[in-house]
Design a protein around this motif. Sequence first.
Motif, PDB file in Angstrom:
ATOM      1  N   THR A 151     -43.600  15.258 -21.121  1.00 16.66           N
ATOM      2  CA  THR A 151     -43.967  15.629 -22.490  1.00 16.66           C
ATOM      3  C   THR A 151     -45.240  16.448 -22.544  1.00 16.66           C
ATOM      4  OG1 THR A 151     -42.963  13.566 -23.290  1.00 16.66           O
ATOM      5  CG2 THR A 151     -44.459  14.713 -24.794  1.00 16.66           C
ATOM      6  N   LEU A 152     -46.245  16.062 -21.763  1.00 15.23           N
ATOM      7  CA  LEU A 152     -47.579  16.634 -21.918  1.00 15.23           C
ATOM      8  C   LEU A 152     -47.909  17.763 -20.960  1.00 15.23           C
ATOM      9  CD1 LEU A 152     -49.519  13.290 -22.490  1.00 15.23           C
ATOM     10  CD2 LEU A 152     -48.886  14.991 -24.219  1.00 15.23           C
ATOM     11  N   PHE A 153     -47.370  17.740 -19.753  1.00 13.03           N
ATOM     12  CA  PHE A 153     -47.710  18.805 -18.806  1.00 13.03           C
ATOM     13  C   PHE A 153     -47.375  20.190 -19.358  1.00 13.03           C
ATOM     14  CE2 PHE A 153     -47.185  21.462 -15.001  1.00 13.03           C
ATOM     15  CZ  PHE A 153     -48.385  21.209 -14.356  1.00 13.03           C
ATOM     16  N   PRO A 154     -46.229  20.369 -20.035  1.00 16.22           N
ATOM     17  CA  PRO A 154     -45.957  21.691 -20.612  1.00 16.22           C
ATOM     18  C   PRO A 154     -46.971  22.108 -21.680  1.00 16.22           C
ATOM     19  CG  PRO A 154     -43.923  20.433 -20.429  1.00 16.22           C
ATOM     20  CD  PRO A 154     -45.058  19.469 -20.161  1.00 16.22           C
ATOM     21  N   ARG A 155     -47.707  21.142 -22.239  1.00 17.33           N
ATOM     22  CA  ARG A 155     -48.702  21.457 -23.280  1.00 17.33           C
ATOM     23  C   ARG A 155     -50.078  21.767 -22.697  1.00 17.33           C
ATOM     24  NH1 ARG A 155     -43.732  19.302 -24.553  1.00 17.33           N
ATOM     25  NH2 ARG A 155     -43.340  19.564 -26.788  1.00 17.33           N
ATOM     26  N   LEU A 156     -50.223  21.634 -21.375  1.00 23.13           N
ATOM     27  CA  LEU A 156     -51.475  22.024 -20.744  1.00 23.13           C
ATOM     28  C   LEU A 156     -51.624  23.538 -20.775  1.00 23.13           C
ATOM     29  CD1 LEU A 156     -51.843  19.945 -17.448  1.00 23.13           C
ATOM     30  CD2 LEU A 156     -53.240  19.751 -19.498  1.00 23.13           C
ATOM     31  N   LYS A 157     -52.840  23.998 -20.922  1.00 20.99           N
ATOM     32  CA  LYS A 157     -53.078  25.434 -20.826  1.00 20.99           C
ATOM     33  C   LYS A 157     -52.880  25.870 -19.369  1.00 20.99           C
ATOM     34  CE  LYS A 157     -58.000  25.475 -19.647  1.00 20.99           C
ATOM     35  NZ  LYS A 157     -59.352  25.902 -20.041  1.00 20.99           N
ATOM     36  N   PRO A 158     -52.636  27.151 -19.113  1.00 21.79           N
ATOM     37  CA  PRO A 158     -52.564  27.627 -17.732  1.00 21.79           C
ATOM     38  C   PRO A 158     -53.825  27.256 -16.963  1.00 21.79           C
ATOM     39  CG  PRO A 158     -51.790  29.315 -19.237  1.00 21.79           C
ATOM     40  CD  PRO A 158     -52.364  28.213 -20.091  1.00 21.79           C
ATOM     41  N   GLY A 159     -53.648  26.674 -15.787  1.00 17.55           N
ATOM     42  CA  GLY A 159     -54.789  26.223 -14.996  1.00 17.55           C
ATOM     43  C   GLY A 159     -55.298  24.853 -15.377  1.00 17.55           C
ATOM     44  N   GLY A 160     -54.657  24.195 -16.354  1.00 15.28           N
ATOM     45  CA  GLY A 160     -55.092  22.877 -16.803  1.00 15.28           C
ATOM     46  C   GLY A 160     -54.830  21.795 -15.764  1.00 15.28           C
ATOM     47  N   THR A 161     -55.399  20.612 -16.025  1.00 12.89           N
ATOM     48  CA  THR A 161     -55.372  19.512 -15.058  1.00 12.89           C
ATOM     49  C   THR A 161     -54.727  18.271 -15.654  1.00 12.89           C
ATOM     50  OG1 THR A 161     -57.420  20.320 -14.036  1.00 12.89           O
ATOM     51  CG2 THR A 161     -56.796  18.040 -13.572  1.00 12.89           C
ATOM     52  N   TYR A 162     -53.871  17.632 -14.850  1.00 11.43           N
ATOM     53  CA  TYR A 162     -53.207  16.389 -15.236  1.00 11.43           C
ATOM     54  C   TYR A 162     -53.496  15.361 -14.148  1.00 11.43           C
ATOM     55  CZ  TYR A 162     -49.540  13.646 -17.604  1.00 11.43           C
ATOM     56  OH  TYR A 162     -48.843  12.700 -18.328  1.00 11.43           O
ATOM     57  N   ILE A 163     -54.050  14.212 -14.539  1.00  8.02           N
ATOM     58  CA  ILE A 163     -54.449  13.171 -13.585  1.00  8.02           C
ATOM     59  C   ILE A 163     -53.644  11.903 -13.832  1.00  8.02           C
ATOM     60  CG2 ILE A 163     -56.338  11.631 -12.905  1.00  8.02           C
ATOM     61  CD1 ILE A 163     -58.267  13.950 -13.439  1.00  8.02           C
ATOM     62  N   ILE A 164     -53.095  11.351 -12.757  1.00 10.83           N
ATOM     63  CA  ILE A 164     -52.401  10.062 -12.805  1.00 10.83           C
ATOM     64  C   ILE A 164     -53.174   9.088 -11.924  1.00 10.83           C
ATOM     65  CG2 ILE A 164     -50.264   8.821 -12.311  1.00 10.83           C
ATOM     66  CD1 ILE A 164     -48.782  11.509 -12.667  1.00 10.83           C
ATOM     67  N   ASN A 203     -42.403  27.228 -10.826  1.00  9.17           N
ATOM     68  CA  ASN A 203     -43.695  27.907 -10.855  1.00  9.17           C
ATOM     69  C   ASN A 203     -44.627  27.370 -11.934  1.00  9.17           C
ATOM     70  OD1 ASN A 203     -42.441  28.915 -13.127  1.00  9.17           O
ATOM     71  ND2 ASN A 203     -42.875  31.068 -12.685  1.00  9.17           N
ATOM     72  N   SER A 204     -44.284  26.221 -12.544  1.00 13.88           N
ATOM     73  CA  SER A 204     -45.203  25.598 -13.506  1.00 13.88           C
ATOM     74  C   SER A 204     -46.304  24.818 -12.805  1.00 13.88           C
ATOM     75  CB  SER A 204     -44.439  24.652 -14.441  1.00 13.88           C
ATOM     76  OG  SER A 204     -43.601  25.369 -15.301  1.00 13.88           O
ATOM     77  N   VAL A 205     -46.013  24.282 -11.621  1.00 12.50           N
ATOM     78  CA  VAL A 205     -46.962  23.459 -10.886  1.00 12.50           C
ATOM     79  C   VAL A 205     -47.621  24.290  -9.794  1.00 12.50           C
ATOM     80  CG1 VAL A 205     -47.260  21.398  -9.463  1.00 12.50           C
ATOM     81  CG2 VAL A 205     -45.622  21.386 -11.354  1.00 12.50           C
ATOM     82  N   LYS A 219     -51.883  22.972 -13.209  1.00 16.01           N
ATOM     83  CA  LYS A 219     -50.851  23.859 -13.753  1.00 16.01           C
ATOM     84  C   LYS A 219     -51.098  25.300 -13.308  1.00 16.01           C
ATOM     85  CE  LYS A 219     -48.303  24.748 -18.026  1.00 16.01           C
ATOM     86  NZ  LYS A 219     -48.210  24.433 -19.465  1.00 16.01           N
ATOM     87  N   THR A 220     -50.020  26.026 -13.085  1.00 21.27           N
ATOM     88  CA  THR A 220     -50.131  27.413 -12.670  1.00 21.27           C
ATOM     89  C   THR A 220     -50.702  28.276 -13.795  1.00 21.27           C
ATOM     90  OG1 THR A 220     -48.890  29.281 -11.758  1.00 21.27           O
ATOM     91  CG2 THR A 220     -47.807  27.985 -13.446  1.00 21.27           C
ATOM     92  N   THR A 221     -51.215  29.423 -13.420  1.00 20.05           N
ATOM     93  CA  THR A 221     -51.652  30.407 -14.416  1.00 20.05           C
ATOM     94  C   THR A 221     -50.596  31.483 -14.603  1.00 20.05           C
ATOM     95  OG1 THR A 221     -52.797  31.663 -12.676  1.00 20.05           O
ATOM     96  CG2 THR A 221     -54.099  30.042 -13.907  1.00 20.05           C
ATOM     97  N   ALA A 222     -49.424  31.300 -13.983  1.00 25.59           N
ATOM     98  CA  ALA A 222     -48.345  32.288 -14.105  1.00 25.59           C
ATOM     99  C   ALA A 222     -47.902  32.442 -15.553  1.00 25.59           C
ATOM    100  CB  ALA A 222     -47.156  31.879 -13.240  1.00 25.59           C
ATOM    101  N   ALA A 223     -47.510  33.642 -15.905  1.00 28.16           N
ATOM    102  CA  ALA A 223     -47.093  33.914 -17.280  1.00 28.16           C
ATOM    103  C   ALA A 223     -45.815  33.159 -17.636  1.00 28.16           C
ATOM    104  CB  ALA A 223     -46.895  35.412 -17.474  1.00 28.16           C
ATOM    105  N   LYS A 224     -44.854  33.118 -16.698  1.00 31.55           N
ATOM    106  CA  LYS A 224     -43.597  32.429 -16.938  1.00 31.55           C
ATOM    107  C   LYS A 224     -43.610  31.090 -16.220  1.00 31.55           C
ATOM    108  CE  LYS A 224     -40.782  36.575 -17.604  1.00 31.55           C
ATOM    109  NZ  LYS A 224     -39.588  37.334 -17.150  1.00 31.55           N
ATOM    110  N   GLN A 225     -43.283  30.040 -16.953  1.00 30.59           N
ATOM    111  CA  GLN A 225     -43.305  28.691 -16.400  1.00 30.59           C
ATOM    112  C   GLN A 225     -41.989  28.003 -16.737  1.00 30.59           C
ATOM    113  OE1 GLN A 225     -46.865  27.034 -18.078  1.00 30.59           O
ATOM    114  NE2 GLN A 225     -48.115  28.696 -17.313  1.00 30.59           N
ATOM    115  N   GLY A 226     -41.321  27.472 -15.723  1.00 32.88           N
ATOM    116  CA  GLY A 226     -40.006  26.895 -15.926  1.00 32.88           C
ATOM    117  C   GLY A 226     -40.052  25.485 -16.461  1.00 32.88           C
ATOM    118  N   PRO A 227     -38.913  24.969 -16.946  1.00 34.35           N
ATOM    119  CA  PRO A 227     -38.834  23.581 -17.411  1.00 34.35           C
ATOM    120  C   PRO A 227     -38.969  22.618 -16.240  1.00 34.35           C
ATOM    121  CG  PRO A 227     -36.657  24.571 -17.351  1.00 34.35           C
ATOM    122  CD  PRO A 227     -37.623  25.681 -17.070  1.00 34.35           C
TER     123      PRO A 227
END
Length: 242
Positions: A151-164, A203-205, A219-227
């Motif tokens: 749910t949340l990783f797609p809402r991160l900005k390009p280059g954003g960080t997700y910690i578990i 290419n999202s990760v 998260k990648t900084t790529a313009a296109k990011q897959g599901p």
Amino acid sequence: MLNWLDEATFKIGDVTFTLDYMLGGSKRPSDVKNFTMMKATNFLDKYLSLQGKGIQKVLELGVYQGGSYVFLDKLLRPARISAVELETKPIPALDRYISENRERCKLYYGTSQADVDALERIVRDDFDGELDLVVDDASHFYELTKTSFETLFPRLKPGGTYIIEDWSWSFEPSYQDTSHSWFTQPSLANIFIDLAEELSINNSVHEVTIGREMIVITKTTAAKQGPLFQGKGRRGRDLQLL
């Protein structure tokens, strides 16, 4: 940034924090003058490394006694910080802190990390649809953790960080006892397999770093990011307690 008072207590500015990590949960309540962080000292360097990265929008999943919430706010000084907490019992020290900073800070009691509608609403209403940092210190259960990530990783900005955090609980002897209430839960280490697949085909990760304390996904900084999680390879669903 950290002014250590003793081996377990430090200050950031005018706020004191006490580290009190215990399997099963610290019994030390937070106080408005001294917040409880249920973390070991080796967690701190990971968060200190986030300073200076322009993190402005932070969402935390699970607050326990509120120490990590206040710590992230004082350390990173974001423009907005929100959190969800499954428990409904108030945390007076944290409630007071949030009330004093209500223009930037919010907490949603009684909200599951797997409540997709609630998470999407919070990201939309509190953060204008985009996050810089997500910290998951909630259930530590595989399926719930994965739902939050999807749910949340797609809402991160390009280059954003997700910690578990605390992914390794299933390898602790106490959790491997058949009488433990978590014994039948799939290991959170299953998430490694999911992330490995994403790293190889999506290419999202951009990067996945696995440490003893936490998993950090960039998260990648790529313009296109897959599901997410669209691959058909082995996903480690059968990984159980050893």
